[in-house]
Design an enzyme around this catalytic site. Structure first.
Site, short mmCIF file in Angstrom:
data_model
loop_
_atom_site.label_atom_id
_atom_site.label_comp_id
_atom_site.label_asym_id
_atom_site.label_seq_id
_atom_site.Cartn_x
_atom_site.Cartn_y
_atom_site.Cartn_z
N ASP A 8 0.86 -1.19 0.00
CA ASP A 8 0.00 0.00 0.00
C ASP A 8 0.89 1.23 0.00
O ASP A 8 1.68 1.44 0.93
CB ASP A 8 -0.90 -0.02 1.24
CG ASP A 8 -1.98 1.05 1.19
OD1 ASP A 8 -2.19 1.64 0.12
OD2 ASP A 8 -2.62 1.29 2.24
N ASP A 103 -2.81 2.47 -6.15
CA ASP A 103 -1.80 2.56 -5.10
C ASP A 103 -1.72 1.35 -4.18
O ASP A 103 -1.02 1.39 -3.17
CB ASP A 103 -2.01 3.82 -4.26
CG ASP A 103 -3.35 3.82 -3.54
OD1 ASP A 103 -4.22 3.01 -3.89
OD2 ASP A 103 -3.52 4.64 -2.62
N GLU A 104 -2.39 0.26 -4.51
CA GLU A 104 -2.25 -0.93 -3.66
C GLU A 104 -2.49 -2.19 -4.47
O GLU A 104 -3.19 -2.19 -5.48
CB GLU A 104 -3.19 -0.87 -2.45
CG GLU A 104 -4.65 -0.86 -2.79
CD GLU A 104 -5.54 -0.96 -1.56
OE1 GLU A 104 -5.19 -1.72 -0.62
OE2 GLU A 104 -6.58 -0.30 -1.54
#
Length: 352
Positions: A8, A103-104
């Site tokens: 993350d 983003d993860e």
């Protein structure tokens, strides 16, 4: 037993803005809509979070909490580019990647031989590589199942990681609040608390039939998670819209022959390998090249092409080199393909 890593990025959108404009690093900033448009905050950096500014918060409320908050409209092309490069780093360790957003992502490294098979060391290497190559930080969680890896990635933020080994799962679950389980929102948590269920241990002691009667399918999922059960595999088709490979060079290059050698001997074979894992013998939408110069400006060139084609990529790269380099040294060379929308691809294949 599986080895799952959940990576993350730390306040990703804001981090990209601070990286590209260091003057923003120590001041409160947020990505979001204007107060006039009744926007909401997408993300905020840590200086802003000290004032209570949070993701999904109405912009007007954020400005009340932090009147000197700097609002940025967002540069989604920049975020997407960074995300693609992060995915490329993941692919060095495993092909089993499930992006959840820009983003993860989940990574299944069970069968990876990197770092002598240590998921902990792989997570450290991945985070360090992201820092070295993109000047961004990431946090990670390592666990034998997906939901625990996701929970773990939040326990040592920012720029840290947390490991839950198989032997530690029972002890970890004993005091874990049910609200920490992905999918348990405020409303569900309140209903569970009214039943005296606050932790996973409480659910472990409860009757599955009662949970099924009150919550249906969610009741079974809750019971399984409270036992540490999560049989979901990595869905590596999720959000996968492009495949690319690029190299940052140790020394700038100034001769086209050097660039051509890098493409033919390094980049193209690797692109073929990665594309074969994702879409063997199937159509693509576009293919293209990227050059980054020694002044950190970059350019991309792509066009429609139904099949991966080395000669076309080399011709495109040469044209881009000749028309856009302007005497500058080149510090990065990249190749990429954009994958065809699955529904459109099916229509085209059936029509052949």
């Amino acid at each position: 037993m599986r080895k799952i890593i959940h990576v993350d990025m730390d306040c990703f959108f804001a981090a990209v803005e601070m990286r590209d404009n260091p003057a923003l690093r120590d001041v409160p900033i947020a990505i979001g809509g204007s107060r006039v448009k009744r926007g909401v905050i997408s993300t905020a950096n840590y200086p802003a979070r000290k004032f209570g500014v949070r993701s999904a918060m109405p912009t007007a409320m954020a400005l009340k909490l932090c009147p000197h908050l700097i609002l940025l409209p967002g540069r989604f092309d920049a975020y997407k580019e960074a995300s693609v490069r992060i995915q490329e780093i993941f692919s060095r360790y495993t092909s089993l990647i499930e992006p959840l957003s820009l983003d993860e992502a989940y990574l299944d490294v069970t069968d990876s031989l990197h770092c002598h098979g240590s998921a902990t060391l792989m997570a450290q290497e991945i985070r360090q590589t992201i820092s070295d190559e993109l000047n961004l930080t990431a946090s990670a969680g390592i666990a034998p199942v997906k939901f625990l890896a996701k929970i773990a990635s939040d326990l040592n933020k920012p720029n840290g990681q947390y490991v839950i080994t198989p032997d530690e799962v029972p002890h970890f679950l004993k005091t874990l609040p049910l609200s920490k389980i992905p999918g348990v929102g405020k409303v569900s948590a309140a209903k569970l608390e009214n039943l005296g269920l606050r932790t996973c241990e409480d659910v472990q002691k409860s009757d599955l039939a009662m949970l099924l009667k009150r919550f249906g399918k969610f009741g079974r999922v809750l019971w399984e998670r409270s036992q540490g059960i999560d049989e979901r595999s990595i869905n590596n088709e999720r959000l996968r819209k492009s495949v690319g490979v690029e190299r940052t060079l140790a020394d700038d290059i100034h001769d086209w022959s050097d660039c051509e050698t890098i493409i033919t001997e390094q980049l193209y074979p690797e692109l073929e390998r990665r594309l074969a894992k994702v879409k063997p013998d199937l159509l693509i939408a576009r293919q293209g090249v990227k050059l980054k110069f020694n002044d950190f400006q970059q350019t991309t060139q792509e066009h429609v092409w139904p099949k991966l084609n080395k000669d076309d990529l080399i011709a495109t790269a040469k044209k881009t080199w000749q028309e856009r380099r302007a005497g500058r040294g080149v510090r990065l060379v990249g190749l990429h393909v954009t994958l065809l929308d699955p529904q459109l691809e099916r229509q085209l294949v059936l029509g052949l």
